[in-house]
Design an enzyme around this catalytic site. Structure first.
Site, PDB file in Angstrom:
ATOM      1  N   HIS A 195       1.663   4.446  -2.843  1.00  0.00           N
ATOM      2  CA  HIS A 195       1.752   5.913  -2.758  1.00  0.00           C
ATOM      3  C   HIS A 195       2.973   6.426  -3.513  1.00  0.00           C
ATOM      4  CE1 HIS A 195      -1.635   6.569  -0.196  1.00  0.00           C
ATOM      5  NE2 HIS A 195      -1.151   5.911   0.837  1.00  0.00           N
ATOM      6  N   HIS A 215       0.844  -1.205   0.000  1.00  0.00           N
ATOM      7  CA  HIS A 215       0.000   0.000   0.000  1.00  0.00           C
ATOM      8  C   HIS A 215       0.879   1.256   0.000  1.00  0.00           C
ATOM      9  CE1 HIS A 215      -3.321   2.724   1.315  1.00  0.00           C
ATOM     10  NE2 HIS A 215      -2.340   3.301   1.985  1.00  0.00           N
ATOM     11  N   GLU A 216       1.893   1.267   0.868  1.00  0.00           N
ATOM     12  CA  GLU A 216       2.784   2.435   0.938  1.00  0.00           C
ATOM     13  C   GLU A 216       3.579   2.581  -0.352  1.00  0.00           C
ATOM     14  OE1 GLU A 216       2.277   4.554   3.109  1.00  0.00           O
ATOM     15  OE2 GLU A 216       1.081   3.331   4.458  1.00  0.00           O
TER      16      GLU A 216
HETATM   17 ZN   LIG Z   1      -2.082   5.256   2.531  1.00  0.00          ZN
END
Ligand SMILES: [Zn+2]
Length: 238
Positions: A109, A105-106
């Site tokens: 980004h 998830h990171e």
């Molecule tokens: Zn996030």
């Protein structure tokens, strides 16, 4: 929160914010329990969070983005200015499904940053004004409300305008977070890092995390509505 308005105001505040507060609390409990459950389930490939993030970054041409350990529980984040992905200890060194999901998830980004994802850029651009608006807005609003003149009403609306930045920020956060989780799920299942039957654990953790952002946005909007309702109610009394 606002005792100056007496119990009527306080009750009104609860009426506006209680549903959002309960949703936020429920989302927090869901995140904690999903994380607890799936941080104990090891992935078949046995890659740690830092290895998962490293792989996802490298394969997408982001070898320049560093992966570092971070302090604090669930403090995982991507820093677009430093181009550094910081993962908390239970994610960085763990080879669990929860760790793989959060790390990816990171990394999602970082991919958004690389591709100039509009909502992420807007969000980063808003940070300074939101930091000011979130504390100054309520103060300006209360000062304006206490003045009980037409000027006071104008000042109170300005306070609402400042605080509205916080609500707007919370809403813009939603597509940023949903997209990062979408990228994480797609990559984890297509890259061979996780098997299909392992994805349920990742989905559970990331969907619960997404719910906390939804609750945050609803909370900010309902606080904004409460301010506006108080002010409109007072205008009618005049
Ligand atoms: Zn996030």
């Amino acid at each position: 929160m606002f005792f100056p308005f007496g119990f009527g105001g306080y009750g009104l505040y609860l009426l506006f914010s209680l549903p959002a507060l309960l949703l936020g609390l429920w989302a927090q409990i869901k995140v904690q329990s999903a994380f607890k459950k799936y941080s104990q389930v090891k992935s078949y490939t046995g890659l740690t969070g830092s290895e998962v993030a490293r792989r996802m970054l490298d394969i997408n041409g982001l070898s320049n983005v560093q992966v570092q350990p971070a302090q604090g529980f669930l403090s995982d984040h991507y820093d677009p200015r430093a181009k550094v992905l910081r993962l908390s200890a239970p994610v960085f060194q763990s080879n669990s499904l929860a760790a793989a999901g959060i790390a990816a998830h990171e990394a999602g980004h970082a991919l958004q940053d690389q591709q100039g994802f509009a909502a992420l850029q807007l969000r980063s651009w808003m940070v300074p004004s939101v930091q000011i608006g979130s504390w100054l807005g309520p103060i300006v609003f209360i000062v304006g409300l206490m003045m009980s003149t037409q000027t006071g009403t104008t000042i109170a609306w300005a306070g609402i305008g400042l605080f509205a930045l916080t609500a707007l920020f919370a809403v813009i956060t939603l597509p940023v977070e949903f997209d990062a989780s979408r990228r994480a799920k797609a990559w984890l299942s297509s890259s061979g890092v996780l098997y299909q039957q392992e994805m349920a654990g990742v989905n559970s953790v990331l969907d619960a995390a997404a719910l906390t952002y939804v609750a945050g946005a609803i909370q900010a909007i309902s606080t904004l509505m409460y301010y506006a309702f108080l002010l409109l109610g007072r205008s009618r009394d005049d």
